[in-house]
Design an enzyme around this catalytic site. Structure first.
Site, PDB file in Angstrom:
ATOM      1  N   GLU A 142      -9.112   3.221  12.191  1.00 47.95           N
ATOM      2  CA  GLU A 142      -8.146   3.169  13.281  1.00 47.95           C
ATOM      3  C   GLU A 142      -8.206   4.488  14.037  1.00 47.95           C
ATOM      4  OE1 GLU A 142      -3.979   3.361  11.709  1.00 47.95           O
ATOM      5  OE2 GLU A 142      -4.974   3.219   9.750  1.00 47.95           O
TER       6      GLU A 142
ATOM      7  N   ASP B  87       0.869  -1.186   0.000  1.00 46.69           N
ATOM      8  CA  ASP B  87       0.000   0.000   0.000  1.00 46.69           C
ATOM      9  C   ASP B  87       0.893   1.219   0.000  1.00 46.69           C
ATOM     10  OD1 ASP B  87      -0.113   0.694   3.263  1.00 46.69           O
ATOM     11  OD2 ASP B  87      -0.084  -1.444   2.839  1.00 46.69           O
TER      12      ASP B  87
ATOM     13  N   ASP C 157     -10.545   2.516   5.929  1.00 42.68           N
ATOM     14  CA  ASP C 157      -9.456   2.416   6.904  1.00 42.68           C
ATOM     15  C   ASP C 157      -9.949   2.939   8.256  1.00 42.68           C
ATOM     16  OD1 ASP C 157      -7.187   2.778   8.485  1.00 42.68           O
ATOM     17  OD2 ASP C 157      -5.954   3.561   6.862  1.00 42.68           O
TER      18      ASP C 157
END
Length: 255
Positions: free
Chosen positions: A139, A52, A137
């Site tokens: 987090e 990534d 994503d």
């Protein structure tokens, strides 16, 4: 006279032609500057691996990445409702030209509605046939200077589902969830039973860090190295054989 003209044209062509790429003398492998010995199956034994990238990867030699075995890449596209990754367009084009399967991810921001964030992602990432499913994503970001909000787990899951619904309706493929062990546990993400996961765990195997959770991609190191690409690279493994990868692409890439 004719010979002089030919010579002049040859000289002009030599002056205007694109210079040859700089030869690379380093090891043509996917490396790791700080490898971990995992207790279970080693990630390097998975036959399909990828990476990534975001703005921190200022340059990626995509053809060489492909040559050493990078089969896929997830690229950061957006964050929140208005932050575009400045390298997204370059990485998106470079990966495609090298024949690497590419997808885009969105870094979630807890101080903007999921509807606004989903629309920003849709406005940024083209719906291109053959690309990988979108990624959400999830987090905690303790370094954010503008948002320290940490909603309750039920609220987090509700916002995630709202983003997923909008993005899935646009791209025609269910998004993948990327997450960390702490975020996964604190927000009870095991509740997303019919969703594919991309799991980050660089010290333990997914089975140890996410007990009972099925996974499709494993981000196993942030200290990977690639030929002619400066800096550290996140390297990922696909959970399956080469044949399983081809079947997954047939089923999950955008139409």
């Amino acid at each position: 006279m004719f010979k002089r003209v030919i010579a002049a044209l040859a000289l002009l062509a030599a002056c205007t032609s694109t210079p040859a790429p700089t030869p690379f003398s380093g090891p043509m492998v996917i490396g790791d500057s700080d490898p971990v010995r995992f207790s279970g199956r080693q990630p390097t034994t998975f036959p399909v691996r990828g990476m990534d990238a975001a703005r921190f990867q200022t340059f990626v030699d995509w053809p060489r990445a492909k040559a050493v075995g990078i089969e896929f890449v997830f690229l950061k596209a957006t964050e929140g409702g208005d932050l575009l990754d400045i390298k997204f367009k370059d990485h998106w084009a470079g990966a495609a030209q090298a024949g690497i399967k590419r997808g885009a991810y969105h870094f979630y921001y807890f101080c903007t509605s999921p509807e606004v964030q989903a629309q920003f992602f849709i406005d940024t990432v083209p719906r291109t046939r053959g690309t990988l499913p979108p990624v959400l994503d999830m987090e905690w970001n303790p370094f954010s200077p503008t948002c320290q909000r940490r909603p309750a787990a039920a609220t987090v899951r509700d916002e995630m589902q709202r983003w997923i619904n909008i993005v899935q309706a646009h791209y025609g493929q269910a998004p993948i969830i990327y997450t960390t062990p702490r975020f996964y546990k604190e927000n009870e993400l095991a509740a997303f039973r019919n969703t594919e996961f991309w799991l980050r765990t660089t010290a333990k195997t997914p089975a140890e860090a996410f007990p009972g959770q099925k996974w499709t991609f494993w981000q196993y190191t942030s200290t990977g190295t690639l030929p002619n690409t400066p800096g550290a690279i996140d390297i990922n493994a696909f959970n399956g054989s080469t044949a399983a990868w081809e079947a997954w692409l047939e089923r999950r890439t955008l139409r």
